[in-house]
Design a protein around this motif. Structure first.
Motif, PDB file in Angstrom:
ATOM      1  N   VAL A  81       0.976  -0.917  -0.191  1.00 60.85           N
ATOM      2  CA  VAL A  81       0.080   0.012  -0.107  1.00 60.85           C
ATOM      3  C   VAL A  81       0.889   1.007   0.040  1.00 60.85           C
ATOM      4  O   VAL A  81       1.553   0.832   0.997  1.00 60.85           O
ATOM      5  CB  VAL A  81      -0.816  -0.007   1.707  1.00 60.85           C
ATOM      6  N   LYS A  82       0.530   2.252  -0.881  1.00 56.43           N
ATOM      7  CA  LYS A  82       1.073   3.781  -0.996  1.00 56.43           C
ATOM      8  C   LYS A  82       0.534   4.419  -0.296  1.00 56.43           C
ATOM      9  O   LYS A  82      -0.428   5.143  -0.715  1.00 56.43           O
ATOM     10  CB  LYS A  82       1.508   3.347  -2.100  1.00 56.43           C
ATOM     11  N   VAL A  83       0.350   4.902   0.754  1.00 57.94           N
ATOM     12  CA  VAL A  83       0.052   5.997   1.438  1.00 57.94           C
ATOM     13  C   VAL A  83       0.897   7.508   2.145  1.00 57.94           C
ATOM     14  O   VAL A  83       1.892   7.051   1.664  1.00 57.94           O
ATOM     15  CB  VAL A  83      -0.207   5.737   3.291  1.00 57.94           C
ATOM     16  N   PHE A  84       0.361   8.580   1.513  1.00 61.24           N
ATOM     17  CA  PHE A  84       0.934   9.674   1.404  1.00 61.24           C
ATOM     18  C   PHE A  84       0.053  10.188   2.779  1.00 61.24           C
ATOM     19  O   PHE A  84      -0.759  10.047   2.753  1.00 61.24           O
ATOM     20  CB  PHE A  84       1.249  10.899  -0.019  1.00 61.24           C
ATOM     21  N   ARG A  85       1.228  11.087   3.343  1.00 55.98           N
ATOM     22  CA  ARG A  85       1.138  11.961   4.512  1.00 55.98           C
ATOM     23  C   ARG A  85       1.616  13.910   4.413  1.00 55.98           C
ATOM     24  O   ARG A  85       2.319  13.580   4.132  1.00 55.98           O
ATOM     25  CB  ARG A  85       1.633  11.379   5.634  1.00 55.98           C
ATOM     26  N   ALA A  86       0.514  14.091   4.434  1.00 51.30           N
ATOM     27  CA  ALA A  86       0.300  15.693   4.247  1.00 51.30           C
ATOM     28  C   ALA A  86       1.483  16.370   5.350  1.00 51.30           C
ATOM     29  O   ALA A  86       1.140  14.900   6.494  1.00 51.30           O
ATOM     30  CB  ALA A  86      -0.756  16.447   3.631  1.00 51.30           C
ATOM     31  N   LEU A  87       2.794  17.131   4.669  1.00 50.05           N
ATOM     32  CA  LEU A  87       2.770  17.967   5.641  1.00 50.05           C
ATOM     33  C   LEU A  87       2.076  18.876   6.990  1.00 50.05           C
ATOM     34  O   LEU A  87       0.451  19.281   6.586  1.00 50.05           O
ATOM     35  CB  LEU A  87       3.531  19.336   5.654  1.00 50.05           C
ATOM     36  N   PRO A  88       2.201  18.482   8.445  1.00 50.78           N
ATOM     37  CA  PRO A  88       1.247  19.268   9.561  1.00 50.78           C
ATOM     38  C   PRO A  88       0.943  19.914   8.725  1.00 50.78           C
ATOM     39  O   PRO A  88      -0.671  20.799   9.745  1.00 50.78           O
ATOM     40  CB  PRO A  88       1.634  18.961  10.681  1.00 50.78           C
ATOM     41  N   CYS A  89       1.850  20.959   8.395  1.00 51.99           N
ATOM     42  CA  CYS A  89       0.593  22.495   7.750  1.00 51.99           C
ATOM     43  C   CYS A  89      -0.145  22.584   6.955  1.00 51.99           C
ATOM     44  O   CYS A  89      -0.839  23.595   6.479  1.00 51.99           O
ATOM     45  CB  CYS A  89       2.045  23.862   7.877  1.00 51.99           C
ATOM     46  N   HIS A  90      -0.614  21.355   6.443  1.00 46.38           N
ATOM     47  CA  HIS A  90      -1.573  21.335   5.506  1.00 46.38           C
ATOM     48  C   HIS A  90      -2.223  20.196   5.752  1.00 46.38           C
ATOM     49  O   HIS A  90      -2.931  20.016   4.968  1.00 46.38           O
ATOM     50  CB  HIS A  90      -1.029  20.488   3.700  1.00 46.38           C
ATOM     51  N   GLY A  91      -2.221  20.073   7.204  1.00 48.74           N
ATOM     52  CA  GLY A  91      -3.002  19.338   8.136  1.00 48.74           C
ATOM     53  C   GLY A  91      -3.227  17.569   8.694  1.00 48.74           C
ATOM     54  O   GLY A  91      -3.741  17.125   8.721  1.00 48.74           O
ATOM     55  N   GLY A  92      -1.557  17.214   7.226  1.00 51.07           N
ATOM     56  CA  GLY A  92      -1.595  15.402   7.807  1.00 51.07           C
ATOM     57  C   GLY A  92      -2.037  14.876   7.740  1.00 51.07           C
ATOM     58  O   GLY A  92      -2.272  14.044   7.607  1.00 51.07           O
ATOM     59  N   LYS A  93      -3.413  15.168   6.146  1.00 51.18           N
ATOM     60  CA  LYS A  93      -3.858  14.385   5.961  1.00 51.18           C
ATOM     61  C   LYS A  93      -3.279  13.206   5.165  1.00 51.18           C
ATOM     62  O   LYS A  93      -1.868  13.329   4.775  1.00 51.18           O
ATOM     63  CB  LYS A  93      -4.721  15.123   4.530  1.00 51.18           C
ATOM     64  N   LEU A  94      -3.800  11.738   5.554  1.00 53.07           N
ATOM     65  CA  LEU A  94      -3.509  10.674   5.149  1.00 53.07           C
ATOM     66  C   LEU A  94      -4.103  10.368   3.321  1.00 53.07           C
ATOM     67  O   LEU A  94      -5.370  10.169   3.719  1.00 53.07           O
ATOM     68  CB  LEU A  94      -3.415   9.238   5.862  1.00 53.07           C
ATOM     69  N   GLU A  95      -3.710   9.423   2.524  1.00 49.54           N
ATOM     70  CA  GLU A  95      -4.132   9.700   1.595  1.00 49.54           C
ATOM     71  C   GLU A  95      -3.494   8.119   0.353  1.00 49.54           C
ATOM     72  O   GLU A  95      -2.438   7.826   0.378  1.00 49.54           O
ATOM     73  CB  GLU A  95      -4.116  10.169  -0.109  1.00 49.54           C
ATOM     74  N   VAL A  96      -4.490   7.261   0.564  1.00 49.94           N
ATOM     75  CA  VAL A  96      -4.163   6.014  -0.353  1.00 49.94           C
ATOM     76  C   VAL A  96      -3.761   6.252  -2.260  1.00 49.94           C
ATOM     77  O   VAL A  96      -4.371   6.381  -2.729  1.00 49.94           O
ATOM     78  CB  VAL A  96      -4.861   5.004   0.133  1.00 49.94           C
ATOM     79  N   SER A  97      -2.545   6.237  -2.201  1.00 51.65           N
ATOM     80  CA  SER A  97      -2.244   6.730  -3.727  1.00 51.65           C
ATOM     81  C   SER A  97      -2.038   5.628  -4.874  1.00 51.65           C
ATOM     82  O   SER A  97      -1.421   6.098  -5.992  1.00 51.65           O
ATOM     83  CB  SER A  97      -0.785   8.358  -3.678  1.00 51.65           C
ATOM     84  N   GLY A  98      -1.777   4.835  -4.122  1.00 48.51           N
ATOM     85  CA  GLY A  98      -2.277   3.450  -4.683  1.00 48.51           C
ATOM     86  C   GLY A  98      -1.821   2.377  -4.107  1.00 48.51           C
ATOM     87  O   GLY A  98      -1.119   2.246  -3.015  1.00 48.51           O
ATOM     88  N   HIS A  99      -1.942   1.162  -4.890  1.00 48.25           N
ATOM     89  CA  HIS A  99      -1.625  -0.481  -4.063  1.00 48.25           C
ATOM     90  C   HIS A  99      -1.569  -1.702  -5.474  1.00 48.25           C
ATOM     91  O   HIS A  99      -1.206  -1.124  -6.656  1.00 48.25           O
ATOM     92  CB  HIS A  99      -3.047  -0.671  -3.559  1.00 48.25           C
ATOM     93  N   GLN A 100      -0.648  -2.938  -4.506  1.00 48.08           N
ATOM     94  CA  GLN A 100      -0.169  -3.136  -5.132  1.00 48.08           C
ATOM     95  C   GLN A 100      -0.246  -4.555  -5.208  1.00 48.08           C
ATOM     96  O   GLN A 100      -0.109  -5.107  -3.078  1.00 48.08           O
ATOM     97  CB  GLN A 100       1.498  -3.678  -5.633  1.00 48.08           C
ATOM     98  N   TYR A 101      -1.074  -5.319  -4.994  1.00 49.46           N
ATOM     99  CA  TYR A 101      -2.268  -6.909  -5.047  1.00 49.46           C
ATOM    100  C   TYR A 101      -2.499  -7.685  -5.927  1.00 49.46           C
ATOM    101  O   TYR A 101      -2.788  -7.666  -7.231  1.00 49.46           O
ATOM    102  CB  TYR A 101      -3.602  -6.541  -4.175  1.00 49.46           C
ATOM    103  N   PRO A 102      -1.902  -9.288  -5.695  1.00 47.99           N
ATOM    104  CA  PRO A 102      -1.642  -9.850  -4.542  1.00 47.99           C
ATOM    105  C   PRO A 102       0.208  -9.712  -4.684  1.00 47.99           C
ATOM    106  O   PRO A 102       0.425  -9.935  -5.245  1.00 47.99           O
ATOM    107  CB  PRO A 102      -2.440 -10.689  -4.073  1.00 47.99           C
ATOM    108  N   LYS A 103       0.318  -9.054  -2.817  1.00 51.39           N
ATOM    109  CA  LYS A 103       1.583  -9.839  -3.132  1.00 51.39           C
ATOM    110  C   LYS A 103       2.473 -10.849  -1.949  1.00 51.39           C
ATOM    111  O   LYS A 103       0.795 -11.216  -0.960  1.00 51.39           O
ATOM    112  CB  LYS A 103       2.421  -8.902  -2.549  1.00 51.39           C
ATOM    113  N   THR A 104       3.285 -11.551  -1.598  1.00 49.60           N
ATOM    114  CA  THR A 104       3.329 -12.530  -0.994  1.00 49.60           C
ATOM    115  C   THR A 104       4.861 -11.742   0.146  1.00 49.60           C
ATOM    116  O   THR A 104       5.448 -10.433  -0.039  1.00 49.60           O
ATOM    117  CB  THR A 104       4.066 -13.513  -1.245  1.00 49.60           C
ATOM    118  N   LYS A 105       4.714 -12.587   0.959  1.00 46.97           N
ATOM    119  CA  LYS A 105       5.803 -11.857   2.907  1.00 46.97           C
ATOM    120  C   LYS A 105       6.793 -11.801   1.939  1.00 46.97           C
ATOM    121  O   LYS A 105       8.024 -11.035   2.516  1.00 46.97           O
ATOM    122  CB  LYS A 105       5.750 -13.265   3.502  1.00 46.97           C
TER     123      LYS A 105
END
Length: 102
Positions: A71-95
């Motif tokens: 899972v690719k997640v972007f976390r904005a800087l605190p001065c921009h609210g610190g919002k989390l956004e899922v910006s991509g994924h790769q599925y299925p994968k293994t350990k």
């Protein structure tokens, strides 16, 4: 620690990464059209930009299964609210699959 713009090496998860996964699980399930009983982060890499990109290996398999999602997640800087956004994924994968930028 990674230099600005480059990704770190794989790192063991800590409470902050678990918290991120808890907050984005519903968004990941929506994007994949799946319901995951397990959603346990195992490793992650990160990139410092104007915020932070995380690529997290998350265990989603069932008893004895090796099923994961990256899972690719972007976390904005605190001065921009610190919002989390899922910006991509790769599925299925293994350990065993290596985390790398996508």
């Amino acid at each position: 620690m990674s230099k600005t713009g480059s990704y770190s090496e794989e790192i063991d998860v800590h409470s902050e990464i678990q918290s991120i996964c808890d907050k984005v699980k519903a968004a990941v399930e929506s994007k994949t059209d799946q319901k995951f009983d397990a959603f346990i982060p195992l490793k992650f890499i990160h990139q410092v930009v104007a915020g932070t990109n995380y690529i997290i290996k998350v265990y989603v398999g069932y008893a004895g299964a090796d099923e994961c999602i990256h899972v690719k997640v972007f976390r904005a800087l605190p001065c921009h609210g610190g919002k989390l956004e899922v910006s991509g994924h790769q599925y299925p994968k293994t350990k065993a699959d290596i985390l790398k930028p996508f």
